[in-house]
Design a protein around this motif. Sequence first.
Motif, PDB file in Angstrom:
ATOM      1  N   TRP A  20       0.849  -1.037   0.753  1.00  0.00           N
ATOM      2  CA  TRP A  20       0.015  -0.042   0.293  1.00  0.00           C
ATOM      3  C   TRP A  20       1.180   1.376  -0.029  1.00  0.00           C
ATOM      4  O   TRP A  20       0.030   2.161  -1.134  1.00  0.00           O
ATOM      5  N   VAL A  21       2.027   0.965   0.591  1.00  0.00           N
ATOM      6  CA  VAL A  21       2.475   2.595   1.106  1.00  0.00           C
ATOM      7  C   VAL A  21       3.858   2.230  -0.182  1.00  0.00           C
ATOM      8  O   VAL A  21       4.784   3.334  -0.576  1.00  0.00           O
ATOM      9  N   PRO A  24       3.097   3.289  -3.922  1.00  0.00           N
ATOM     10  CA  PRO A  24       3.369   5.071  -4.842  1.00  0.00           C
ATOM     11  C   PRO A  24       4.461   5.713  -4.401  1.00  0.00           C
ATOM     12  O   PRO A  24       5.492   5.813  -4.573  1.00  0.00           O
ATOM     13  N   LEU A  25       5.636   5.219  -3.454  1.00  0.00           N
ATOM     14  CA  LEU A  25       6.845   5.310  -2.981  1.00  0.00           C
ATOM     15  C   LEU A  25       7.815   5.046  -4.043  1.00  0.00           C
ATOM     16  O   LEU A  25       8.221   5.643  -4.715  1.00  0.00           O
ATOM     17  N   TYR A  27       7.016   4.316  -7.171  1.00  0.00           N
ATOM     18  CA  TYR A  27       6.514   5.456  -8.294  1.00  0.00           C
ATOM     19  C   TYR A  27       7.284   6.677  -8.678  1.00  0.00           C
ATOM     20  O   TYR A  27       7.464   7.221  -9.669  1.00  0.00           O
ATOM     21  N   GLY A  28       6.908   7.043  -7.406  1.00  0.00           N
ATOM     22  CA  GLY A  28       7.644   8.875  -6.787  1.00  0.00           C
ATOM     23  C   GLY A  28       9.123   8.435  -7.712  1.00  0.00           C
ATOM     24  O   GLY A  28       9.727   9.115  -7.133  1.00  0.00           O
ATOM     25  N   LEU A  29      10.156   7.314  -7.038  1.00  0.00           N
ATOM     26  CA  LEU A  29      11.181   6.969  -6.820  1.00  0.00           C
ATOM     27  C   LEU A  29      11.674   6.995  -7.680  1.00  0.00           C
ATOM     28  O   LEU A  29      12.799   7.464  -9.023  1.00  0.00           O
ATOM     29  N   ARG A  31      10.138   8.454 -10.671  1.00  0.00           N
ATOM     30  CA  ARG A  31       9.911   9.648 -11.740  1.00  0.00           C
ATOM     31  C   ARG A  31      10.422  10.769 -11.293  1.00  0.00           C
ATOM     32  O   ARG A  31      12.053  11.214 -12.117  1.00  0.00           O
ATOM     33  N   LEU A  32      11.621  10.183 -10.104  1.00  0.00           N
ATOM     34  CA  LEU A  32      13.106  10.766  -8.965  1.00  0.00           C
ATOM     35  C   LEU A  32      14.250  10.155 -10.126  1.00  0.00           C
ATOM     36  O   LEU A  32      14.947  11.663 -10.383  1.00  0.00           O
ATOM     37  N   PHE A  33      14.422   9.578 -10.857  1.00  0.00           N
ATOM     38  CA  PHE A  33      15.332   9.435 -11.398  1.00  0.00           C
ATOM     39  C   PHE A  33      15.651   9.530 -12.237  1.00  0.00           C
ATOM     40  O   PHE A  33      16.393   9.746 -13.026  1.00  0.00           O
ATOM     41  N   ASN A  35      13.971  12.099 -13.565  1.00  0.00           N
ATOM     42  CA  ASN A  35      14.551  13.873 -13.598  1.00  0.00           C
ATOM     43  C   ASN A  35      15.976  13.527 -13.017  1.00  0.00           C
ATOM     44  O   ASN A  35      16.924  14.658 -13.302  1.00  0.00           O
ATOM     45  N   ALA A  36      16.328  12.260 -12.515  1.00  0.00           N
ATOM     46  CA  ALA A  36      17.761  12.803 -11.920  1.00  0.00           C
ATOM     47  C   ALA A  36      18.747  12.105 -13.019  1.00  0.00           C
ATOM     48  O   ALA A  36      19.901  12.880 -13.102  1.00  0.00           O
ATOM     49  N   LYS A  38      18.911  13.729 -16.019  1.00  0.00           N
ATOM     50  CA  LYS A  38      18.808  14.564 -16.776  1.00  0.00           C
ATOM     51  C   LYS A  38      20.398  15.019 -16.593  1.00  0.00           C
ATOM     52  O   LYS A  38      21.084  15.874 -17.653  1.00  0.00           O
ATOM     53  N   LEU A  39      21.027  15.058 -15.506  1.00  0.00           N
ATOM     54  CA  LEU A  39      22.480  15.443 -15.329  1.00  0.00           C
ATOM     55  C   LEU A  39      23.515  14.778 -15.846  1.00  0.00           C
ATOM     56  O   LEU A  39      23.926  15.173 -16.078  1.00  0.00           O
ATOM     57  N   PHE A  40      23.338  13.123 -16.408  1.00  0.00           N
ATOM     58  CA  PHE A  40      24.245  12.874 -17.011  1.00  0.00           C
ATOM     59  C   PHE A  40      24.117  12.516 -18.416  1.00  0.00           C
ATOM     60  O   PHE A  40      24.786  11.655 -19.273  1.00  0.00           O
TER      61      PHE A  40
END
Lengths: 41, 480
Positions: A20-21, A24-25, A27-29, A31-33, A35-36, A38-40
Amino acid sequence: MSSPQESRSSTLLLAGAWLWVGLPLAYGLYRLFLNAAKLFV
Amino acid sequence: MGFLARERQVAPPGWNRWLVPPAALAIHLSIGQAYAWSVFKTPLEKSLGITGTQSALPFQLGIVMLGLSAAVLGTTVERRGPRWAMLMSLIAFCSGLLISAAGVWAGQYWVVVLGYGLVGGIGLGIGYISPVSTLIKWFPDRPGMATGIAIMGFGGGALIASPWSTSMLTAFGATTSGIGKAFLVHGIAYAVFMSVGVLLIRLPSREFTAEKVALLKDKPKANVGFNVSANNAIKTPQFWLLWVVLCFNVTAGIGILEKAAPMLVDFFKESSTPVAATAATGFVALLSAANMAGRFVWSSTSDIVGRKNIYRLYLGVGALLYLVLLTAGSTSTPLFVIAAMVILSFYGAGFATVPAYLRDLFGTYQVGAIHGRLLTAWSVAGVLGPLIVNAIADAGKKAGHVGPDLYATSFYIMISLLVVGFVANELIRPVDPKFHEPEAAGETGKPSPKPDDEATVAKWNEAEAAESADKEDAEGVVKK
């Protein structure tokens, strides 16, 4: 001592609660990676 | 109220303690949405015709209310228990989102401020402290890890909400109707998500008190043999020293967080390898990951190395890393990124480790309430950090500074703050026994006649009885 059935429902409850937790976490991670990365690029 | 009565919150025999962290995460992952408020800023500015400062107000008021409600309602949260607290958090936080939906539909900006900032902010404060003392009671052997999981959730909440809210605004449209629908869906979805936390949370049972002795058998240092009330805690120097530690550690982290993307671009503007603005957004994402990971990793490490030592690391190494950024930051992008990530991991860890530090110093009796009062340090740091960095960068630009020079002064200030925090941490000693509560049932490591929670309820009843007697005395109704 708990019966095998009780033990099974306890395990299911534990797995369900973490999913349950956790989903979603995850999914968030994800999307975060994205984005991250893009730095490389 | 039966379902919310403290006695009804006690776990049945055989309740698995690993169900408590997901209950805490269900709350923290939801209220962490606050840090993704920026997603709504531009659409609100365009649809309601407000300025950037105005669109930031609901979030700012929310954070102020977080600190205030945690400080003021901390003792009530402790007394009523985590289920009551989580339900109140759910009601306030989700009502805030629903009121905001109505406000946007009606084109009333102030309704959004009051809904999201005031009502929702109270939900943030109650929700933030709601699982802390319960987790510490369930994990006496690993309090740092337990609170680290929950407080990591607050950081994780923004990671979920940010892309989710963006997709919703894209689907519904960034008009008043679309933003209102997005707030409505948020309110309903978070109510469903948080309700699992309300249903799952349990206080330790009589059975667990016996188990606790076994858990602490090999960890004599993990045991706290005394308790200090919230009212007494704020009279101790230890509370205020820890307040300084938290405030300055947070301020130092915000120093980077506030200006992360432009900072990376400015540092390498004049170099042979300038950083593009898109790459800088990747840097911000990496900092978020470090902030979140630090909450779990460093807080769990504190269970092994001790709370004082881990804060020596956050503050001492944090200061050294700022020095590295100052002296060698502009020479290498990987060096800059890694140093900033470690600083941000210490920033998140400072939040996550502090409940366990409070438990070591003051016991478990009112640790949630004491934590609530300590969070005022966060409110102060939330104003102080951005103020220092932005004011100095703006002044630097006016003076014609470019590149790393724009940030040098604020980095020196951050180093000084971290050094002051380091000294404050060094000055923390065990609390004077005169502040201890007369009895510490269930906390001495010996089998106690009452389990943890019965002892806590008994203490609450005694405290309430004494309080009402004092009140009656003051009013002259009853003479002692």
